[in-house]
Design an enzyme around this catalytic site. Structure first.
Site, PDB file in Angstrom:
ATOM      1  N   GLY A  32     -27.590 -12.134  40.892  1.00  0.00           N
ATOM      2  CA  GLY A  32     -27.085 -11.546  42.131  1.00  0.00           C
ATOM      3  C   GLY A  32     -25.989 -12.406  42.720  1.00  0.00           C
ATOM      4  O   GLY A  32     -25.930 -13.620  42.517  1.00  0.00           O
ATOM      5  N   GLY A  45     -30.012 -18.460  38.149  1.00  0.00           N
ATOM      6  CA  GLY A  45     -29.179 -17.996  39.282  1.00  0.00           C
ATOM      7  C   GLY A  45     -29.256 -18.962  40.454  1.00  0.00           C
ATOM      8  O   GLY A  45     -28.816 -20.112  40.363  1.00  0.00           O
ATOM      9  N   GLU A 101     -26.466  -3.822  31.559  1.00  0.00           N
ATOM     10  CA  GLU A 101     -25.130  -3.344  31.170  1.00  0.00           C
ATOM     11  C   GLU A 101     -25.283  -2.046  30.371  1.00  0.00           C
ATOM     12  O   GLU A 101     -26.360  -1.722  29.888  1.00  0.00           O
ATOM     13  CB  GLU A 101     -24.474  -4.366  30.226  1.00  0.00           C
ATOM     14  CG  GLU A 101     -24.455  -5.774  30.734  1.00  0.00           C
ATOM     15  CD  GLU A 101     -23.292  -6.037  31.660  1.00  0.00           C
ATOM     16  OE1 GLU A 101     -22.282  -5.330  31.545  1.00  0.00           O
ATOM     17  OE2 GLU A 101     -23.417  -6.933  32.505  1.00  0.00           O
ATOM     18  N   GLY A 116     -27.426  -1.088  38.079  1.00  0.00           N
ATOM     19  CA  GLY A 116     -26.430  -2.134  37.817  1.00  0.00           C
ATOM     20  C   GLY A 116     -27.033  -3.442  37.326  1.00  0.00           C
ATOM     21  O   GLY A 116     -26.343  -4.447  37.227  1.00  0.00           O
ATOM     22  N   LYS A 159     -23.528 -19.398  31.506  1.00  0.00           N
ATOM     23  CA  LYS A 159     -24.547 -19.951  30.574  1.00  0.00           C
ATOM     24  C   LYS A 159     -24.057 -19.957  29.130  1.00  0.00           C
ATOM     25  O   LYS A 159     -24.428 -20.827  28.350  1.00  0.00           O
ATOM     26  CB  LYS A 159     -25.854 -19.178  30.670  1.00  0.00           C
ATOM     27  CG  LYS A 159     -25.759 -17.744  30.208  1.00  0.00           C
ATOM     28  CD  LYS A 159     -26.423 -16.789  31.134  1.00  0.00           C
ATOM     29  CE  LYS A 159     -25.711 -15.467  31.085  1.00  0.00           C
ATOM     30  NZ  LYS A 159     -26.045 -14.583  32.162  1.00  0.00           N
ATOM     31  N   LYS A 203     -30.351 -19.599  28.107  1.00  0.00           N
ATOM     32  CA  LYS A 203     -30.845 -20.362  29.261  1.00  0.00           C
ATOM     33  C   LYS A 203     -31.904 -21.381  28.829  1.00  0.00           C
ATOM     34  O   LYS A 203     -31.890 -22.523  29.289  1.00  0.00           O
ATOM     35  CB  LYS A 203     -31.389 -19.399  30.318  1.00  0.00           C
ATOM     36  CG  LYS A 203     -30.278 -18.569  30.964  1.00  0.00           C
ATOM     37  CD  LYS A 203     -30.848 -17.437  31.805  1.00  0.00           C
ATOM     38  CE  LYS A 203     -29.764 -16.634  32.512  1.00  0.00           C
ATOM     39  NZ  LYS A 203     -30.272 -15.378  33.080  1.00  0.00           N
TER      40      LYS A 203
HETATM   41  N1  HSE Z   1     -28.322 -10.494  33.138  1.00  0.00           N
HETATM   42  C1  HSE Z   1     -28.877 -11.672  33.741  1.00  0.00           C
HETATM   43  C2  HSE Z   1     -30.287 -11.355  34.236  1.00  0.00           C
HETATM   44  C3  HSE Z   1     -27.982 -12.116  34.866  1.00  0.00           C
HETATM   45  O1  HSE Z   1     -30.679 -10.198  34.257  1.00  0.00           O
HETATM   46  O2  HSE Z   1     -31.031 -12.277  34.580  1.00  0.00           O
HETATM   47  C4  HSE Z   1     -28.174 -13.543  35.298  1.00  0.00           C
HETATM   48  O3  HSE Z   1     -27.889 -14.460  34.286  1.00  0.00           O
END
Ligand code: HSE
Length: 412
Positions: free
Chosen positions: A297, A129, A185, A182, A100, A200
């Site tokens: 995911g 996603g 971060e 997980g 993105k 996004k």
């Molecule tokens: N860190 C993003 C989320 C991952 O939590 O949606 C997918 O772009």
């Protein structure tokens, strides 16, 4: 036979390999030919993985191999992804990406280069996603003028807000849990400060306007100020807090915002919990349509990437001519957008504070919550953001009020 190369054998890259292997027959039937992974570019080696046979550490192997038709960029970040993608397109290879940041920063330029070279730059996995949203906007909702896009576009923050609400926890407790699982971060800013959702919605708003909506121009507020006390009141009101990414398009005016919002239970977005994402889109003929699913995911994201690979193979030597131009889309100032806000205040004298709220906002409907002393909450009248903020400043200076504990926009 179509040869492809995958840049990056991380979570999404290995997911792409798995999806291609698991659904090989069906995918190849859709692509009308066999698909061969000719290279996987990664700095690392994978000695115990059959992928090692096609691992390369040198991007030039891919770039200079004319048999590679499609390059799959799943490295993330813009450096070196931008340089790699640009040179692949210039060499006449289509590119599919889940990145993105790359699409929000360089999308219009890369789509122009793809067009000049009669190939495609595809990015279904960059927003939502595994949820199909880019192709539906480009290929299905072509009969409508899009009036609004509102989405829960970040799974991590949606997980955190859902957990705060379900288990009556504070922000910091759910942050460490999201990090342990997980989702977030170690440096969680991209998610919790709203930057990820901002990129996004910039992509979706660019698709809707067919011009470049710069993510730097989008007002962005994260979830770090949301407390369990806010959520307790909002639950009592019949709502929940969601990090909403919104873009509205009316009479040539466009605004976009990422911010936490109170979503009442009758709104379908209130049902989107945990790591799920959803995008509510309003067309001027279609009305409301909602897309829901796993926004992150390994396999859901890889599924979207592979759908782009099939699209690229099916449209060899045909540029699909979709996307947006490099012309900048100006955004309306957020100060001029109409809002109502949920406000929590701390008072030193309840009756005086109630009178202050009535004088400033014209409402005496206050909410109290058992166990939260010297405070109450209310919902403001509707006015432009700047006017509501002026009124909040006026309220802080009233005799009965000690402080404003939080204010959160109401959705709808
Ligand atoms: N860190 C993003 C989320 C991952 O939590 O949606 C997918 O772009």
């Amino acid at each position: 036979m179509a040869n492809i190369a995958i840049l990056g054998y991380g979570t999404v890259g290995s997911g792409v390999v798995e999806v291609l292997k698991t659904n090989k027959k069906r995918i190849e039937a859709k692509a009308c030919q066999p698909i061969e992974i000719k290279y996987v570019l990664d700095l690392r080696d994978f000695p115990n993985d059959p992928i090692q046979n096609v691992i390369t550490h040198n991007y030039d192997d891919i770039l200079n191999d004319p048999s590679v038709e499609v390059v799959v960029e799943v490295m993330g970040g813009t450096n070196p992804a931008y340089t790699f993608v640009k040179s692949a397109l210039q060499k006449g290879k289509s590119v599919c990406t889940s990145n993105k940041e790359l699409v929000a920063s360089y999308g219009s330029e890369l789509m122009r280069i793809a067009k000049e070279n009669n190939v495609n730059f595809l990015y279904e996995a960059s927003v939502g996603g595994g949820i199909p949203i880019i192709r539906p906007i480009n290929r299905s909702i072509t009969s409508d003028r899009i009036e609004e896009i509102t989405g829960i576009l970040n799974g991590t923050t949606n997980y955190m807000l859902s957990k705060m609400s379900d288990e009556d926890l504070e922000y910091n407790d759910v942050l460490s849990d999201a990090q342990e699982k997980g989702y977030a971060e170690r440096n969680p800013d991209a998610d919790v400060e709203g930057y990820d959702a901002c990129r996004k919605i910039a992509i979706l708003a660019s698709l809707a306007t067919e011009k470049t909506v710069s993510y730097d121009d989008i007002y962005t507020e994260g979830i770090t100020s949301i407390s369990k006390a806010d959520i307790a009141y909002i639950k009592k009101m019949g709502g929940s807090v969601k990090l909403l990414a919104t873009a509205k398009f009316n009479d040539g005016k466009v605004w976009a915002r990422v911010a936490p919002a109170v979503v009442l239970n009758e709104n379908p977005l209130s049902m989107v919990n945990d790591v799920f994402n959803a995008i509510l889109l309003k067309g001027n003929m279609l009305g409301d349509v909602m897309f829901y699913g796993k926004g992150a995911g390994k396999l859901p994201t890889a599924s979207a990437v592979v759908s782009d690979i099939v699209e690229a193979i099916r449209h060899k030597d045909i540029n699909l001519g979709i996307g947006w131009s490099e012309q900048k889309q100006e955004l309306m100032s957020i100060d001029d957008v109409l809002v109502r806000k949920f406000v929590r205040v701390e008072y030193n004298n309840k009756e005086e504070a109630k009178a202050d709220v009535l004088k400033v906002f014209g409402t005496d409907e206050i909410m109290e919550f058992f166990g939260l002393e010297n405070e109450f909450a209310f919902v403001t009248c509707e006015a432009k953001e700047a006017e509501i903020n002026d009124k909040l400043n006026e309220l802080i200076n009233c005799k009965g009020i000690v402080s404003i504990l939080n204010s959160i926009r109401m959705e709808g």
